[in-house]
Design a protein around this motif. Structure first.
Motif, PDB file in Angstrom:
ATOM      1  N   ARG A  33      15.424  -1.219   4.611  1.00 35.99           N
ATOM      2  CA  ARG A  33      14.093  -0.687   4.892  1.00 35.99           C
ATOM      3  C   ARG A  33      13.397  -0.282   3.602  1.00 35.99           C
ATOM      4  O   ARG A  33      12.188  -0.360   3.481  1.00 35.99           O
ATOM      5  N   GLN A  34      14.208   0.195   2.626  1.00 38.37           N
ATOM      6  CA  GLN A  34      13.604   0.593   1.355  1.00 38.37           C
ATOM      7  C   GLN A  34      13.175  -0.643   0.564  1.00 38.37           C
ATOM      8  O   GLN A  34      12.115  -0.662  -0.041  1.00 38.37           O
ATOM      9  N   ARG A  35      13.993  -1.674   0.606  1.00 38.56           N
ATOM     10  CA  ARG A  35      13.710  -2.848  -0.234  1.00 38.56           C
ATOM     11  C   ARG A  35      12.667  -3.789   0.366  1.00 38.56           C
ATOM     12  O   ARG A  35      12.107  -4.615  -0.333  1.00 38.56           O
ATOM     13  N   VAL A  36      12.475  -3.688   1.672  1.00 39.75           N
ATOM     14  CA  VAL A  36      11.420  -4.483   2.308  1.00 39.75           C
ATOM     15  C   VAL A  36      10.388  -3.523   2.896  1.00 39.75           C
ATOM     16  O   VAL A  36      10.648  -2.852   3.883  1.00 39.75           O
ATOM     17  N   GLY A  37       9.237  -3.441   2.279  1.00 38.25           N
ATOM     18  CA  GLY A  37       8.202  -2.533   2.755  1.00 38.25           C
ATOM     19  C   GLY A  37       7.240  -3.267   3.673  1.00 38.25           C
ATOM     20  O   GLY A  37       6.807  -4.371   3.366  1.00 38.25           O
ATOM     21  N   LEU A  38       6.927  -2.639   4.803  1.00 37.53           N
ATOM     22  CA  LEU A  38       6.024  -3.257   5.763  1.00 37.53           C
ATOM     23  C   LEU A  38       4.768  -2.398   5.893  1.00 37.53           C
ATOM     24  O   LEU A  38       4.870  -1.221   6.209  1.00 37.53           O
ATOM     25  N   VAL A  39       3.614  -3.009   5.660  1.00 41.90           N
ATOM     26  CA  VAL A  39       2.356  -2.296   5.891  1.00 41.90           C
ATOM     27  C   VAL A  39       1.741  -2.869   7.161  1.00 41.90           C
ATOM     28  O   VAL A  39       1.496  -4.061   7.234  1.00 41.90           O
TER      29      VAL A  39
END
Lengths: 287, 263
Positions: A84-90
């Motif tokens: 979750r930290q390495r893939v950021g979702l906006v």
């Protein structure tokens, strides 16, 4: 390869009696350090795909590989926080992502969740706010007092603060004015070039990404129907039509002009500058 | 979170139950309630269950959806059953384990009371599964119409109900999206202390509530801009037509009532 989808299917089961197909045997491979545009009509599965990237949605079938994580279908183990930290979702609606009483606390939320020290987090927040062009004076304000453009920037900064390797944004320019739109695209493009991050932008406005994205992916009915460069995509009328997209105006103008002059449509970069250069060249050769 | 709540949702379909006049379905509810409360034995409960299953069959919606609709109230039903088992001492003794005694009468009363609740949920589910929310509100409006003469603002109530029904799923969706956004920013409730958990959940309500207010104000403006006035005469896009099937449907619900009254 930083992201790969292998035969990934997903069905929405909670919307009435018949499950709705979100992804249908989707195959996709994306390279690291590039800016990737994901295009498609509403309901084509763009957002569903995005949510598979950090395990918010788990595939019914197939395998999703992100960085060094494997998300297999049927695996119900907890998603590691590191992913979750390495893939950021906006997400699409910034007003549905911010919830704290000040913008600063909201930006701190991610980094603190991932176990950073307060000093580290504060520094990351300052950097993220600066990066998206969010005025530092706004940090002390309530996120609900921001304008929609500022809210958008805050939502992007809130994800960026956790320093992800992959940043995926769902329609990030929706509530922005044209100047801020251009500005945000430039900044995101900078992330890939300066820091080697992978940036994925979901949109239905082909035009705003034409001069920035390295790769274009077109999705329809939960499948990839095109993957390639802007130059290739803008001349594939059938792909554009199928996905409910429109060729950039420069390409359409060039096409009309070429037809009128009885010459072949030129292969060129689909932007206004290239169009002007081509047309100037034409005029020159005529005189 | 919204996955779990199924009662109250509309399930698309084209069965004869779907096509019934919503007024008929709503009129059947109180009749059914009367029958449910008149039943006080195994046979009656079983007969009503068969009757309900027949109606459910008519909707074309799989039984499992009705079972899922009951799930949130399963605990309450169990509680009712256990309560009767423990405190109802009628009929012959079935089991004697020291302080714990089970009587046949208690067992029967427990089972019948619990199944009363189950039956009623199932029929309520039939109503909401097969009727679109706006039709439900409109039907209620026309059933309540006579009450306007005693000064009840029925059209206002129906408008409120209709809008509320329309927006409940939207607000759920919004809350779900917010939840997802926070999860992807590393929210993990299970690792937090209780106080922090409570604070987070309250903080979550803020954007959802402001969103709902913003939406409500926007909706009111847009309705007014399109000429909506409270109390003004309006025509209906879909006028209800009372058909023979509707009369038969309501009539069918008189059967269990009559049977329960006679037996």
């Amino acid at each position: 390869m930083v992201i790969s989808f292998e035969e990934v299917s997903y069905r929405y089961r909670d919307r009435g009696m018949t499950p709705i197909l979100g992804l249908d045997g989707l195959n996709l491979e994306l390279e690291e350090g590039r800016m990737i545009a994901v295009l498609g009509a509403p309901g084509s599965g763009k957002s569903t795909m995005l949510q598979h990237m950090n395990g918010l949605m788990r595939a019914d079938e197939g395998l999703v590989r992100i960085l060094d994580f494997n998300l297999e279908s049927g695996d119900s183990r907890k998603i590691p926080p590191k992913l979750r930290q390495r893939v950021g979702l906006v997400f699409q609606y910034p007003e549905q992502q911010l919830f704290e009483d000040t913008v600063e606390k909201d930006l701190l939320f991610g980094p603190l969740n991932f176990g950073w020290s307060e000093a580290e987090a504060a520094e990351a927040v300052r950097r993220a706010a600066f990066f998206v062009g969010l005025d530092e004076a706004l940090l002390a304000q309530s996120p609900f007092k921001l304008s929609s453009g500022q809210m958008r920037k805050a939502a992007v900064a809130a994800v960026l603060a956790a320093d992800p390797d992959i940043l995926a944004l769902d329609e990030p320019t929706a509530s922005l004015d044209p100047a801020s739109r251009e500005d945000l695209m430039q900044r995101l493009h900078g992330l890939t070039k300066a820091e080697g991050k992978t940036v994925i932008v979901v949109t239905h406005r082909l035009e705003e990404l034409v001069s920035y994205a390295d790769d274009f992916v077109v999705i329809k009915g939960g499948r990839v129907i095109f993957q390639g460069t802007a130059r290739e995509l803008v001349h594939k009328q059938e792909v554009l039509e199928e996905a409910g997209l429109m060729a950039p105006s420069s390409v359409r103008i060039a096409g009309t002009l070429a037809a009128q002059l009885g010459i072949e449509t030129p292969e060129m970069l689909p932007d206004a500058a290239a169009l002007a250069a081509w047309y100037a060249g034409l005029l020159e050769s005529q005189s | 979170m919204k996955r779990k709540i199924i009662l109250g949702r509309y399930m698309e379909g084209d069965s004869w139950v779907h096509r019934l006049d919503p007024r008929a379905k709503m009129a059947a509810m109180p009749l059914f309630m009367v029958a449910v409360f008149m039943v006080d034995g195994y046979m009656g409960a079983l007969a009503l269950l068969l009757f309900t299953l027949a109606v459910i069959r008519g909707t074309g919606i799989p039984y499992r959806y009705f079972i899922r609709a009951m799930k949130p109230l399963m605990f309450l039903m169990l509680f009712i059953l256990v309560f009767h088992l423990l405190y109802d001492a009628g009929g012959s003794k079935l089991l004697d384990a020291g302080a714990f005694k089970v009587y046949a009468g208690g067992l029967e009363k427990g089972i019948v009371s619990a199944s009363r609740m189950a039956l009623f949920i199932m029929l309520a589910a039939v109503l909401t599964f097969t009727t679109q929310p706006e039709q439900l509100a409109q039907g209620l409006g026309s059933l309540l119409k006579p009450l306007t003469c005693i000064g009840l603002p029925t059209d206002r109530l129906v408008l409120m109900l209709g809008i509320a029904l329309r927006f409940i799923p939207t607000i759920f969706e919004e809350a779900e999206r917010l939840w997802k956004a926070l999860q992807s920013r590393g929210l993990d409730l299970s690792s937090r202390p209780l106080r922090e958990k409570a604070r987070l959940i309250i903080a979550l309500l803020v954007p959802v509530t402001t969103g709902a207010f913003r939406r409500a104000i926007g909706l009111a403006d847009s309705m007014e801009a399109r000429g909506y006035r409270l109390g003004a005469p309006r025509s209906r896009f879909r006028a209800f037509v009372w058909k023979r099937a509707d009369t038969l449907f309501v009539g069918a619900f008189l059967l269990p009532v009559a049977a329960a009254a006679l037996l």
